[in-house]
Design an enzyme around this catalytic site. Structure first.
Site, PDB file in Angstrom:
ATOM      1  N   ASP A 108       0.859  -1.187   0.000  1.00  0.00           N
ATOM      2  CA  ASP A 108       0.000   0.000   0.000  1.00  0.00           C
ATOM      3  C   ASP A 108       0.887   1.226   0.000  1.00  0.00           C
ATOM      4  OD1 ASP A 108      -2.238   1.840   0.737  1.00  0.00           O
ATOM      5  OD2 ASP A 108      -3.297  -0.033   1.125  1.00  0.00           O
TER       6      ASP A 108
ATOM      7  N   ASP B 103     -10.820  -1.034   2.672  1.00  0.00           N
ATOM      8  CA  ASP B 103      -9.600  -0.720   1.926  1.00  0.00           C
ATOM      9  C   ASP B 103      -8.593  -1.830   2.218  1.00  0.00           C
ATOM     10  OD1 ASP B 103      -7.763   0.436   0.322  1.00  0.00           O
ATOM     11  OD2 ASP B 103      -7.697   2.361   1.360  1.00  0.00           O
ATOM     12  N   VAL B 104      -8.699  -2.907   1.449  1.00  0.00           N
ATOM     13  CA  VAL B 104      -7.925  -4.110   1.741  1.00  0.00           C
ATOM     14  C   VAL B 104      -6.883  -4.402   0.659  1.00  0.00           C
ATOM     15  CG1 VAL B 104      -9.829  -5.074   3.093  1.00  0.00           C
ATOM     16  CG2 VAL B 104      -9.623  -5.697   0.667  1.00  0.00           C
ATOM     17  N   LYS B 105      -7.033  -3.798  -0.508  1.00  0.00           N
ATOM     18  CA  LYS B 105      -6.076  -3.960  -1.626  1.00  0.00           C
ATOM     19  C   LYS B 105      -5.645  -5.408  -1.816  1.00  0.00           C
ATOM     20  CE  LYS B 105      -4.550   0.867  -1.643  1.00  0.00           C
ATOM     21  NZ  LYS B 105      -5.213   1.426  -0.450  1.00  0.00           N
ATOM     22  N   ARG B 106      -6.599  -6.330  -1.793  1.00  0.00           N
ATOM     23  CA  ARG B 106      -6.298  -7.728  -2.006  1.00  0.00           C
ATOM     24  C   ARG B 106      -6.153  -8.014  -3.501  1.00  0.00           C
ATOM     25  NH1 ARG B 106      -5.644  -6.946   3.074  1.00  0.00           N
ATOM     26  NH2 ARG B 106      -6.576  -8.373   4.584  1.00  0.00           N
TER      27      ARG B 106
END
Lengths: 305, 305
Positions: A108, B103-106
């Site tokens: 991130d 908001d995990v951006k997996r």
């Protein structure tokens, strides 16, 4: 941490990782039944089932492999109880002397990567105390956000003697969609690989860096080319077995010293009892089937080195 | 789900998201003290503190904003208790009528992305039952692995009427390292944006798609260019406020209908009481300071639309 990884690989003569990626379908009926009797058909019951399943496999293979790689997604699918089972699995494997690679593929902006680094590799401060969150030894990291998304992981690696594997060329069929795009004659995965060298230079631990990379077994030509670019970075190689990579494909991922790569298999090990080859073990003895699958895999990989 | 998001934006006249990204440093002393009295200076204590902090802010702003965006890293840093606090925060915000963007951006290979999609947006089967894991309304997703890492999310979005925001151009300083690389005259972020259009076409929900994208407020020229490429995809815009993006920068992220973008601020809202501008509220009244910061932010954004 890579030094410790190499020691364990050498001691066990096994450049092999078992991927602890449990689907509920893989868990034998008797384990599911027992867990559901205790916790009901709930998320807690599912989490108990995958934890007991993992424990059985870990007990059966911990003398054979240097490391395990639990894939956190398989735990997150069961919500908080699943994440609890992930944590228990990490802790138990470490107790058993295994190195744990958290396959979390986090990444991130800087401040957020710092929080991930704290949670997965480092310690968090709470008042006057500090605690490890998940405390894996290595984690996998996604490079899409560039250096300032990676640097916080490097800091924690150096503070804690831990490591990361940065995604370079992933094993999946569509990995080329972005990773293979070429600019100024260089594919994106190579640009990322060259950054891995840069990031890793400040994290040396013996002859290798605590910053490694992920290159899928399914792209052996790229693995071969990348090996030369990354002489001091360990390559974590997923995609062996169920995804189609063969031992012969993997030869070129290793350096001449026989080091430099570690090959991961998940389904092929943990669901071995479901394969015809290992069906004689039966569902009850799923862990023995996994043990045999690990023995066969180690022999297969070592045969090309 | 994007239709519901648009309804809420319109009703509240606020294309604004509050980022619930608690650091323990942001939590006022009286909340920390109370949590530590009950749970000790432990991970449980920290988790209780950030949860109570979130609850206070949520109560103070839930009539003003359509959506909140908890950043899971800030919770994962506190291990399992932190993830529990994340889950409680998601559930509570939904009870309060807020749309929750995890908001995990997996993002991973197909089978693994399927597990993430199940855990964060869908339901998992346990025996004869099925359960939501974390049950966010939207999540952020990393595109580095290409289409087969994204498709499982699309499937769950369609089954559950949920949505994703795919990282296109992130707000951090080094985002250009890979994202701006140009091949055949097209930067990577634009290639990803064009894929977002493709992925989103099968997930329409009214005039917009349940597949949106993330474009940082800190790159307004790119936001302007990308807006035209993505006419039917919502843009989630981080980087306003603390990261340096201004309302004037954001004008071009919106379509002519005043829709198409939603601007996120985290620190600027949740730690407002620490700013000189809002210091009159005092630490005890941190939630009132957050409320005022939200009112000011909405006014600021609306002034350019």
């Amino acid at each position: 941490m890579v030094k410790k990884l190499i020691e364990e690989i050498t001691k066990k003569n096994a450049p092999v990782i078992a991927g602890l990626d449990p689907m509920l379908d893989y868990v034998p009926a008797h384990i599911q039944q027992k867990a559901f009797e205790e916790y009901g058909e709930t998320l807690e019951g599912a989490a108990e089932a995958i934890w007991q399943f993992n424990k059985g496999i870990t007990d059966a293979i911990c003398d054979l492999v240097p490391a395990v790689k639990p894939q956190v997604a398989m735990y997150e699918q069961f919500g908080v109880p699943g994440v609890q089972a992930f944590h228990k699995t990490v802790s138990y494997c470490k107790e058993k002397g295994l190195i744990v690679i958290g396959d979390v593929k986090r990444g991130d902006i800087g401040s957020t990567s710092a929080a991930y680094a704290t949670g997965h590799l480092g310690k968090v401060h709470v008042g006057s105390k500090s605690y490890y969150g998940f405390d894996e030894d290595f984690i996998t990291v996604n490079p899409y956000l560039g250096s300032d998304g990676i640097n916080p992981f490097l800091d924690v690696c150096n503070e804690e003697n831990k490591g990361i594997f940065v995604l370079v060329k992933t094993s999946n069929p569509s990995s080329g969609e972005f990773q293979d795009k070429t600019f100024d004659g260089m594919p994106l995965y190579e640009l990322v690989a060259r950054k891995v060298v840069e990031w890793g230079a400040g994290c040396m631990d013996g002859d290798y860096s605590n910053v490694g990379c992920v290159i899928g077994a399914t792209y052996p030509e790229m693995g071969k080319a990348l090996r030369k670019i990354l002489p001091h970075n360990y390559i974590l190689v997923p995609g062996y077995g169920a995804q189609g990579g063969t031992a012969e494909d993997l030869k070129e991922y290793f350096n001449d010293d026989g080091l430099g790569a570690i090959v991961s298999s998940s389904r092929g090990i943990i669901a071995a009892y479901k394969q015809e080859k290992y069906s004689k073990f039966g569902e009850e003895n799923y862990a023995d089937a996994s043990r045999q699958a690990v023995i066969d895999m180690i022999e297969d990989i070592n045969s090309v080195l």
